[in-house]
Design a protein around this motif. Structure first.
Motif, PDB file in Angstrom:
ATOM      1  N   ALA A 226       0.828  -1.209   0.000  1.00  0.00           N
ATOM      2  CA  ALA A 226       0.000   0.000   0.000  1.00  0.00           C
ATOM      3  C   ALA A 226       0.860   1.255   0.000  1.00  0.00           C
ATOM      4  N   VAL A 227       2.114   1.132   0.434  1.00  0.00           N
ATOM      5  CA  VAL A 227       3.006   2.293   0.506  1.00  0.00           C
ATOM      6  C   VAL A 227       3.848   2.422  -0.760  1.00  0.00           C
ATOM      7  N   TYR A 228       4.386   1.287  -1.243  1.00  0.00           N
ATOM      8  CA  TYR A 228       5.362   1.341  -2.341  1.00  0.00           C
ATOM      9  C   TYR A 228       4.862   0.750  -3.653  1.00  0.00           C
ATOM     10  N   GLY A 229       3.726   0.039  -3.630  1.00  0.00           N
ATOM     11  CA  GLY A 229       3.239  -0.635  -4.829  1.00  0.00           C
ATOM     12  C   GLY A 229       3.471  -2.130  -4.742  1.00  0.00           C
ATOM     13  N   GLY A 230       2.770  -2.887  -5.588  1.00  0.00           N
ATOM     14  CA  GLY A 230       2.808  -4.339  -5.488  1.00  0.00           C
ATOM     15  C   GLY A 230       3.740  -4.990  -6.488  1.00  0.00           C
ATOM     16  N   MET A 231       3.812  -6.321  -6.398  1.00  0.00           N
ATOM     17  CA  MET A 231       4.643  -7.126  -7.290  1.00  0.00           C
ATOM     18  C   MET A 231       4.112  -8.548  -7.236  1.00  0.00           C
ATOM     19  N   ASP A 232       4.245  -9.269  -8.314  1.00  0.00           N
ATOM     20  CA  ASP A 232       3.859 -10.668  -8.331  1.00  0.00           C
ATOM     21  C   ASP A 232       4.649 -11.448  -7.280  1.00  0.00           C
ATOM     22  N   ASP A 233       3.959 -12.301  -6.532  1.00  0.00           N
ATOM     23  CA  ASP A 233       4.612 -13.038  -5.451  1.00  0.00           C
ATOM     24  C   ASP A 233       5.790 -13.866  -5.938  1.00  0.00           C
ATOM     25  N   ASP A 234       5.609 -14.581  -7.039  1.00  0.00           N
ATOM     26  CA  ASP A 234       6.681 -15.445  -7.529  1.00  0.00           C
ATOM     27  C   ASP A 234       7.920 -14.637  -7.888  1.00  0.00           C
ATOM     28  N   LYS A 235       7.708 -13.501  -8.534  1.00  0.00           N
ATOM     29  CA  LYS A 235       8.841 -12.653  -8.905  1.00  0.00           C
ATOM     30  C   LYS A 235       9.541 -12.126  -7.655  1.00  0.00           C
ATOM     31  N   MET A 236       8.756 -11.719  -6.664  1.00  0.00           N
ATOM     32  CA  MET A 236       9.323 -11.218  -5.412  1.00  0.00           C
ATOM     33  C   MET A 236      10.201 -12.277  -4.755  1.00  0.00           C
ATOM     34  N   HIS A 237       9.674 -13.497  -4.645  1.00  0.00           N
ATOM     35  CA  HIS A 237      10.451 -14.569  -4.012  1.00  0.00           C
ATOM     36  C   HIS A 237      11.725 -14.864  -4.795  1.00  0.00           C
ATOM     37  N   GLU A 238      11.616 -14.920  -6.120  1.00  0.00           N
ATOM     38  CA  GLU A 238      12.773 -15.236  -6.935  1.00  0.00           C
ATOM     39  C   GLU A 238      13.903 -14.230  -6.716  1.00  0.00           C
ATOM     40  N   ILE A 239      13.549 -12.933  -6.654  1.00  0.00           N
ATOM     41  CA  ILE A 239      14.569 -11.893  -6.475  1.00  0.00           C
ATOM     42  C   ILE A 239      15.191 -11.964  -5.085  1.00  0.00           C
ATOM     43  N   VAL A 240      14.354 -12.051  -4.066  1.00  0.00           N
ATOM     44  CA  VAL A 240      14.854 -12.036  -2.683  1.00  0.00           C
ATOM     45  C   VAL A 240      15.704 -13.270  -2.408  1.00  0.00           C
ATOM     46  N   LEU A 241      15.239 -14.423  -2.840  1.00  0.00           N
ATOM     47  CA  LEU A 241      15.995 -15.646  -2.586  1.00  0.00           C
ATOM     48  C   LEU A 241      17.315 -15.644  -3.350  1.00  0.00           C
ATOM     49  N   ALA A 242      17.295 -15.149  -4.587  1.00  0.00           N
ATOM     50  CA  ALA A 242      18.535 -15.100  -5.359  1.00  0.00           C
ATOM     51  C   ALA A 242      19.566 -14.206  -4.698  1.00  0.00           C
ATOM     52  N   GLN A 243      19.139 -13.047  -4.184  1.00  0.00           N
ATOM     53  CA  GLN A 243      20.063 -12.140  -3.520  1.00  0.00           C
ATOM     54  C   GLN A 243      20.590 -12.718  -2.212  1.00  0.00           C
TER      55      GLN A 243
END
Length: 640
Positions: A226-243
């Protein structure tokens, strides 16, 4: 009205006490293991006095002025009748809720109201006997309440001068009962938490209070999407886990960040772990980190320790620092998890993890541990012992915030010596370096006005140095790993969206044969807990996404500054602000921010890290699988 108030207060105390006593007898084995009835009933009286005073406040205070008027007496009678039945309804609903959730009614009780058809069907099919019995008990209690409170009786009028005096006197009693204490901070659930059994800590409350407090706490659950905007869950997990160096798809889809971490250091026995969190001790006070020369003791320790010269806090409040070093959890625009309702039990913490490896975990604090709900969160998530101001014997100095740092370190030294061969994890949190800058006389050479942050930093540093003089000569030195770090900086300000230099903190690891080393890598507070697990020789599995610094190089820091989010990677600072386009800077310490074109990939990476912790909290996924809470709603929302 005065007559009705007296009856209501007595009847409400009797109802809540009898209910708590019945619940305690029902759960007697757990109550006995936690110290018996006395601590439970005595703490319950404090919370009950608070709740009853809240319900009775307005009619009680107004009774001397209007109690002789029949209409006012009638309205008061109806109010007290409704309030009593509401108290009774929540108490009657408590046993089946405990059977299902091992807690008094809480936020789930309110959330389920959004699904009346499903809930009513579930209750009828699965709890028919309890439902009918509860309705019968409530009918009997309601009949008794009507007999006691249903008949309005006006009071005898007072004289004109007695009315305001009586109202003021009643108001004073009501305020004291609602605050629940004469100390600095009013009562909250953490004030009456007394054991490591979370369900018993809710028994010390009453169910109406527990529901009201949970609803009140929901205001802190600000959603990152609600503050920064949304993102697809799968994409979010892929980025965070990769980092984080973790595989995608994850090994366990229900707990995406859960992963094994073998220790890089093998030890003959599990080493003790001590985290010393220094209040407000930012890098600006350390000459070794480019600041003022106010911490010679810490700087000397840094020369013989594994020293991180570019460590950054995740926030500007103590609860943020505690969140980072004890749970490894990323910051969000919401309150830290210490204060959020869904994380009060079953949330991942080092204490719970190490407890599964045979460690005894404790929290030492010179102040009142219920402040910021520390006590409640820690007891609900693995800590077995709380040592705070009331447990300190003959402290040398007690200021506004509690016993001095030297007193806290005396407690720490004593307890570590008493541990013997039992592995232990201790979180020790200092208090002295806080306004109004109070500390014992005769310890340091002051400059100018003694009551300044500079002189208090000198005292905090002095106390830290004296502790390590003793620790190095102690029997526990060779088998204990120490982390000394700040929770956050003080005086956090600046014209920039994220004042990065005020997130820069000291962080040193020493003891137990840790080699001296200067480490100039960019790191975050969330990288410290996984690193410590390796250094104490514990092979384990956990959901933390911080880096084990013994084996990897993160090169990023994450900073929450109110509603603004800073993601520093290398020398690129990506800033997310509420409902605005991300902006990017080339950051050069200490305060040079050069605007640069937006890197879309970095912006997406920062957003994923901003959204992931809100998702993990909301879905109850930041825990060990055996801790997983009941899922209360379908997981179909976008990342938040």
């Amino acid at each position: 009205m005065r007559h009705s108030t007296l009856i209501f207060v007595v009847a409400a105390f009797a109802l809540l006490t009898l209910s708590r006593l019945a619940l305690a007898l029902w759960q007697w084995q757990r109550v006995r293991n936690a110290g018996g009835l006395a601590p439970l009933l005595l703490r319950g009286l404090r919370i009950d006095a608070h709740q009853i005073a809240v319900l009775a406040a307005l009619p009680a205070v107004l009774s001397p002025l209007f109690g002789h008027i029949p209409a006012a007496a009638a309205v008061t009678s109806v109010w007290y009748l409704v309030a009593f039945v509401l108290l009774a309804f929540l108490e009657v609903a408590t046993p089946p809720f405990i059977i299902e959730y091992d807690s008094r009614p809480n936020r789930l009780f309110v959330e389920y109201l959004k699904h009346p058809r499903e809930v009513s069907g579930m209750l009828w099919r699965g709890y028919k006997g309890a439902l009918l019995g509860g309705l019968g008990a409530l009918a009997v209690i309601g009949w008794a309440a009507w007999a006691l409170l249903g008949h309005a009786r006006p009071d005898a009028p007072l004289t004109w001068w007695q009315m305001p005096l009586a109202s003021v006197a009643i108001l004073a009693v009501v305020i004291l009962a609602i605050r629940g204490t004469l100390s600095h901070r009013p009562i909250n659930p953490s004030s009456v938490a007394y054991c490591a059994d979370g369900m018993l800590n809710t028994l010390a409350l009453n169910s109406l209070y527990n529901v009201f407090y949970a609803v009140y706490s929901m205001k802190n659950e600000k959603s990152a999407s609600a503050v920064y905007g949304g993102m697809d869950d799968d994409k979010m997990h892929e980025i965070v886990l990769a980092q984080s160096g973790l595989p995608y798809p994850p090994r366990n889809p229900d707990f995406p960040s859960l992963h094994p971490q073998p220790a890089t250091r093998q030890t003959p026995r599990p080493l003790n772990l001590v985290i010393i969190l220094e209040e407000s001790l930012g890098a600006q006070y350390s000459a070794a980190l480019g600041g003022a020369d106010l911490t010679p003791e810490l700087d000397a320790l840094a020369r013989e320790a594994w020293t991180f010269t570019r460590a950054y806090a995740t926030g500007t409040r103590s609860v943020r620092g505690l969140e980072a070093v004890t749970t490894g959890f990323l910051p969000t625009p919401a309150q830290a998890v210490l204060k959020l309702p869904r994380s009060q039990r079953g949330f991942f913490s080092l204490a719970d993890l190490l407890g599964r490896h045979g460690y005894h975990s404790r929290f030492i604090y010179g102040g009142e541990s219920h402040f910021d709900n520390m006590k409640g969160f820690f007891l609900g998530n693995g800590f077995r012992e709380i040592v705070d101001r009331q447990d300190f014997v003959d402290p040398a100095f007690v200021g506004t915030w509690g016993a001095s740092d030297e007193d806290m370190f005396n407690q720490l030294d004593r307890l570590l010596r008493e541990d013997g061969d039992r592995p232990s994890f201790t979180l020790a949190f200092s208090v002295s370096n806080h306004s109004p800058w109070e500390y014992p006389e005769g310890r340091i050479q002051t400059e100018g006005n003694p009551a300044t942050v500079e002189n208090t930093v000198r005292y905090a540093d002095w106390a830290l140095g004296r502790f390590f003089e003793r620790a190095k000569a102690s029997p526990y030195w060779e088998n204990t790993v120490f982390l000394v770090a700040a929770d956050h900086d003080s005086r956090v300000f600046g014209a920039s969206l994220v004042p990065v230099r005020h997130f820069h903190i000291p962080a040193v690891i020493l003891g137990a044969g840790i080699a001296a080393r200067r480490d100039d890598r960019l790191i975050s507070q969330i990288d410290l807990p996984p690193t410590l697990l390796s250094l104490i020789g514990v092979d384990t599995e956990h959901p933390m996404i911080g880096h084990d610094l013994t084996r990897s190089t993160p090169g990023r820091a994450i900073m929450q500054y109110d509603n603004t989010y800073g993601y520093l990677k290398g020398d690129d600072l990506l800033v997310l602000a509420p409902n605005k386009t991300p902006v990017q800077y080339r950051y050069t310490a200490p305060e040079d921010y050069a605007p640069v074109p937006l890197d879309a990939g970095l912006a997406t990476e920062a957003l994923a890290h901003a959204l992931w912790p809100s998702w993990a909290y909301r879905e109850g996924r930041y825990c060990l699988p055996s801790q997983a809470p009941v899922q209360t709603e379908p997981r179909t929302q976008p990342a938040s």
